[in-house]
Scaffold this active site. Structure first.
Site, PDB file in Angstrom:
ATOM      1  N   GLY A  46      92.240 114.361  21.172  1.00 47.35           N
ATOM      2  CA  GLY A  46      91.909 113.873  22.497  1.00 47.35           C
ATOM      3  C   GLY A  46      90.740 114.641  23.084  1.00 47.35           C
ATOM      4  N   GLN A  51      85.412 118.246  29.536  1.00 46.87           N
ATOM      5  CA  GLN A  51      85.058 119.013  28.325  1.00 46.87           C
ATOM      6  C   GLN A  51      83.633 118.737  27.871  1.00 46.87           C
ATOM      7  OE1 GLN A  51      88.879 117.785  26.125  1.00 46.87           O
ATOM      8  NE2 GLN A  51      88.445 119.825  25.328  1.00 46.87           N
ATOM      9  N   CYS A  88      92.988 123.107  21.493  1.00 44.80           N
ATOM     10  CA  CYS A  88      92.051 122.415  22.380  1.00 44.80           C
ATOM     11  C   CYS A  88      90.637 122.645  21.846  1.00 44.80           C
ATOM     12  CB  CYS A  88      92.178 122.973  23.794  1.00 44.80           C
ATOM     13  SG  CYS A  88      91.041 122.232  24.972  1.00 44.80           S
ATOM     14  N   GLU A 131      95.559 116.160  27.945  1.00 40.71           N
ATOM     15  CA  GLU A 131      94.281 115.611  28.433  1.00 40.71           C
ATOM     16  C   GLU A 131      94.324 115.353  29.939  1.00 40.71           C
ATOM     17  OE1 GLU A 131      91.874 115.922  26.483  1.00 40.71           O
ATOM     18  OE2 GLU A 131      93.066 116.189  24.678  1.00 40.71           O
TER      19      GLU A 131
HETATM   20 NI    NI Z   1      91.883 120.224  25.483  1.00 34.98          NI
END
Ligand code: NI
Length: 158
Positions: A46, A51, A88, A131
Site C-alpha cells: 500500500g 508518502q 512501511c 494506510e
Molecule cells: Ni506506510
C-alpha cells in the site's frame, strides 16, 4: 505516468493530517497513476499520498488481484484482532509488531467521485488500517508494540 520519490519518516509531510480531495480532476488521476506505478516499482502492498509528499486523502492498496484506488477513505467496520509484522516503505529496512483488526471495511470514492466499499481480512485489513493512519499523520512506529529483532526477521524468512 511517472515514479514519485517516497519520503521517509524524517519528512514533516508524514506527520501531518491530510485534507480531503475536493476536485476529481486530471491532477487526481495523475496522482493515482503515479502512486500505483510507484507502489509496484517499490514492491509494496500500500501507499498513501503523504508518502509522496501530497497532503491529500488518497491511498492505493494492492489486494493481489487489483490495485484499489481509495479517495477520501474511512474505516466503516472492523472485527477481530491480529498481531504481526508490519513494515512501511517510508521506514525502510525495519519491521514492527503491530496489533490490528483482522477484518476491515472501508468506504471511499473512486477517481470519478463515486462512493464504494471495499473489505479485506488479514494482510488487506492490516494494510487498510496502516494506510488510513498515514492520512492522519500516524506511522506504525507510533502504534506498534515494538520493533522486530534481526533474529525474528531471519526466522520469518526461513
Ligand atoms: Ni506506510
Amino acid at each position: 505516468m511517472g515514479l514519485r520519490r517516497i519520503f521517509t519518516d524524517q519528512d514533516p509531510a508524514l506527520h501531518k493530517v491530510c485534507r480531503p480531495v475536493e476536485k476529481f480532476d486530471w491532477r487526481l488521476r495523475k496522482l493515482l497513476d503515479d502512486m500505483k506505478e510507484t507502489l509496484v516499482d517499490a514492491e509494496g502492498v500500500g501507499l498513501a499520498a503523504p508518502q509522496v509528499g501530497i497532503l491529500r486523502r488518497v491511498v492505493v492498496v494492492d489486494t493481489g488481484e487489483e490495485i484499489l484506488e481509495l479517495v477520501n477513505p474511512t474505516l466503516v467496520e472492523t472485527a477481530g484482532e491480529q498481531c504481526g509484522a508490519e513494515g512501511c516503505l517510508s521506514v525502510p529496512g525495519k519491521y514492527g509488531l503491530v496489533k490490528r483488526p483482522n477484518y476491515a471495511k472501508v468506504r471511499a470514492q473512486d477517481r470519478d467521485g463515486n462512493w464504494f466499499e471495499a473489505e479485506g481480512e488479514e494482510l488487506i485489513a492490516r494494510c487498510f488500517c496502516h494506510e488510513l493512519d498515514h492520512l492522519d499523520g500516524i506511522l506504525y512506529t507510533e502504534v506498534m508494540e515494538r520493533f522486530l529483532t534481526d533474529e525474528e526477521l531471519k526466522a520469518d524468512e526461513a
